[in-house]
Design an enzyme around this catalytic site. Sequence first.
Site: not given
Ligand code: PAF
Length: 309
Positions: A47-48, A164, A198
């Site tokens: 995902g990242h 977020q 997680r």
């Molecule tokens: O989504 C995340 O991994 C975190 O909430 C972020 C945006 C890096 C902020 O710490």
Amino acid sequence: MTVTHPAPPTRSPVLTLIEDPAKMHEVRRRLRGEIGLVPTMGYLHDGHLSLVRRARAENDVVITTIFVNPTQFGPGEDLDAYPRDLPRDLALLEQEGVDIVFAPAAEALYPPGYQTWVELSELPRHLEGARRPGHFRGVTTIVTKLFNLTRPTRAYFGQKDAQQALILRRLVEDLNYDLELVICPTMREASGLAMSSRNTYLTPEERRRAAVLYRALCAARDAYLAGERDARRLRRLMQDTLDAEPLAQTEYVSIADLATLEEVPAQIRGPVLASLAVRIGKARLIDNLWLGTSPEEWGKTRPGSQPVG
Ligand code: PAF
């Protein structure tokens, strides 16, 4: 004899690791071109990496931050247990052609005497924010600091953390940041389980069962696509699907207005966020689907993108 040389690379394949905020400012002052920022808490998964690849394709320079931000974890949450593996993350990011990794220590960003916070008044009241007091204050504060340190042209966040992403999009507008916030699709395992750091808390059996989150969301989406507009029925469909999985303990199922994140009481009249939070074993998992719009579409058309007043 003619000697041929390979064409010089357009950018250095060498990744620069920066830990000191002052050094980050210094390096940033010398950068030219468009800068893509991918903020992460590390322990990277596909995902990242999908965010990193998009940033790589759209910018001249890519900066990834790795920082397990203590201020977004509440008491009793998993700050200490949160998985970390910086050497592995750096190797993955180097392979993806990332130019700079900013990975400061907590004390470097929150030194003794630290007392400045960035907080939105409305959007964090709902969903995750209602269950995790202070969480979004920590997120908006750290992301503001990362924006100031890296001054990106574009910043990339995953749709998986939908609230977020919506909060940060609001922050960018409200604080007049000159940057584009890009929300990228959730990456899923073959079972449908959304990728998340997680997920490492799950046993193999729990991981298999955790696919129920996506099945619940799909039940709501399929009914919505078939014309169902009663939010109560969509929530019921999600809940019934989750109830059929004995390992799943539901925290919430939600059909919320995408503009306000308030729960839709009855009839759906605009785009909504179908979302849920579920505990399975030691893991608290969240996931969502957007109904009636997509992140790209929503960025262009949503109410509230016009000036106030
Ligand atoms: O989504 C995340 O991994 C975190 O909430 C972020 C945006 C890096 C902020 O710490």
